[in-house]
Design an enzyme around this catalytic site. Structure first.
Site, PDB file in Angstrom:
ATOM      1  N   ASP A 233      81.456  78.945 104.248  1.00 47.44           N
ATOM      2  CA  ASP A 233      81.693  79.798 103.083  1.00 47.44           C
ATOM      3  C   ASP A 233      82.878  80.727 103.375  1.00 47.44           C
ATOM      4  OD1 ASP A 233      81.626  81.660 101.057  1.00 47.44           O
ATOM      5  OD2 ASP A 233      79.450  81.904 101.089  1.00 47.44           O
ATOM      6  N   HIS A 359     110.262  75.745 104.886  1.00 54.17           N
ATOM      7  CA  HIS A 359     109.726  75.294 103.598  1.00 54.17           C
ATOM      8  C   HIS A 359     110.678  74.310 102.936  1.00 54.17           C
ATOM      9  CE1 HIS A 359     106.526  78.574 102.686  1.00 54.17           C
ATOM     10  NE2 HIS A 359     106.388  78.015 103.861  1.00 54.17           N
TER      11      HIS A 359
END
Ligand code: MEV
Length: 402
Positions: A233, A359
């Site tokens: 979680d 990137h």
């Protein structure tokens, strides 16, 4: 697993490579949609290998279950009465035979007083539940609900909420790394310049919440990817860690990076510590087939025990002796190491060329693939697009035809 299902939403599952954690090699399953995250973690882990890799540790897996008490006539008297009945209350909260048999279960309690909330004064009882290899939400919630009637009786108050706290600050993990400056040497920057830049970036994120938020987001690029891959979680961990980051009254970086030593013997020392409530049993860790595989890749899939040995890492017994831990605690330590690596990758890029260069390469590869390139042509065309300084689909298609 959930309601009203109309399909599945898939994520890429990558492998973070090069991780050496407490003297042992790990391949890290990472589920994440953002380019550069897996590559960044892997490259930082390679740098960490220049030292002795990551050293990690953690607390016992203690979750907090909260019981809100209202309408208490005399708060001090009620607090004393509750604490005097600790043994009875903890016995009442001991609702999981499985966890108790493994040495866990309720371990202690505290009572806090909130004198002026909008709804009047409240007593808050915290039960400390050792959840062993479970994340422990169910165990903590069940314990709170089981103990509440007795606490009402003892205090004369009325129980309101009975629920775990996701600020699991008694269940923390940490990772440290120390890397020689020369490991950061490149054609464009000296290693000493780079590590100074990383320490300065960290100082910025300690002092400024605007920067700290982005800094910590980068840490969670890695942390969440492992949590998601292993069926944990990640919202619970995020909520707890952000609250922990603000524990001093100001939201700060979760890491520390410092330059140590001087001259040629300078090193960069980094540390990350955060609440990490994770499980290797129960919930999606067991019911999701891919999470099972992710735990297997980490060697954490058999009843919460590490079960593999590697050439450089020695046997599971050795690792257990060194780290002292297995199962969920081991997973929390691995997650902390990945978070630290992810942060190192981001700060190294930010303190030098900036993150756009890396990137751009990934973007160029995506454009090359979109133009129809496959195999070695992807790298060749991406390289050419970058060299030309223009990453356009039409140009990629032209290059592919040439
Ligand atoms: C991008 O997903 C994460 C970074 O912004 C983290 C940082 O700035 O430290 C690069």
């Amino acid at each position: 697993m959930v309601e009203n299902v109309v399909g599945r939403f898939s994520m890429p599952l990558g492998i973070g490579a090069n991780f050496l954690i407490d003297g042992r090699d790990y391949l890290i399953p990472m589920a994440v949609e953002e380019p550069s995250v897996v590559a960044g973690a892997s490259s930082a882990a390679l740098l960490a290998r220049a030292g002795v890799g990551f050293k990690t540790g953690c607390t016992d897996p203690i979750m907090i279950a909260q019981i809100q008490l209202l309408d208490v006539a005399d708060a001090s008297k009620a607090k004393r009465a509750i604490l005097a009945s600790q043994e009875k209350i903890l016995a009442c909260a001991d609702t999981s035979p499985t966890i108790s048999q493994l040495g866990g279960g309720p371990q202690g309690m505290e009572v806090r007083y909130l004198p002026d909330t909008e709804a009047g004064p409240m007593l808050i009882v915290h039960l400390f539940i050792d959840c062993r290899d479970a994340m422990g939400a169910n165990a903590a919630n069940t314990a709170a609900e089981a103990a509440a009637p007795l606490i009402e009786q003892i205090s004369g108050g009325r129980a309101g909420l009975r629920i775990l706290s996701n600020l699991s600050d008694r269940r923390r993990a940490w990772a440290e790394v120390e890397i020689a400056a020369k490991a950061f040497d490149s054609n464009d920057y000296s290693g000493r310049e780079v590590i100074r830049g990383i320490a300065e970036a960290n100082a910025f994120a300690i002092a400024d919440p605007y920067r700290a938020t982005t800094h910590n987001k980068g840490i969670f690029n890695g942390v969440d990817a492992v949590l998601l891959a292993t069926g944990n979680d990640w919202r619970a961990v995020e909520a707890g860690a952000h609250a922990w980051a603000a524990r001093g009254g100001q939201y700060r970086a979760l890491t520390d990076w410092h330059v140590r030593g001087c001259g040629d013997s300078e090193t960069l020392h980094g540390r990350l510590e955060l609440p990490l409530a994770v499980g290797t049993v129960g919930g999606a860790t067991r019911s999701h087939a891919s999470a099972q595989i992710a735990l297997k890749i980490l060697g954490l899939d058999v009843d919460g025990q590490e079960e593999f040995s590697t050439e450089s890492g020695g046997s599971a017994g050795d690792a257990g002796a060194e780290s002292g831990l297995q199962g969920a605690r081991r997973l929390s330590q691995i997650v902390a190491a990945v978070g630290l690596a992810q942060n190192l990758a981001a700060l190294r890029a930010l303190a030098t060329t900036g993150i756009q260069k890396g990137h751009m390469r990934l973007h160029a590869r995506q454009v090359a693939v979109a133009a129809g390139a496959r195999g070695e042509a992807v790298e060749r065309i991406a390289g050419q697009l970058i060299a030309e300084g223009s990453i356009r689909l039409e140009r990629a298609k032209e290059l592919l035809r040439m």
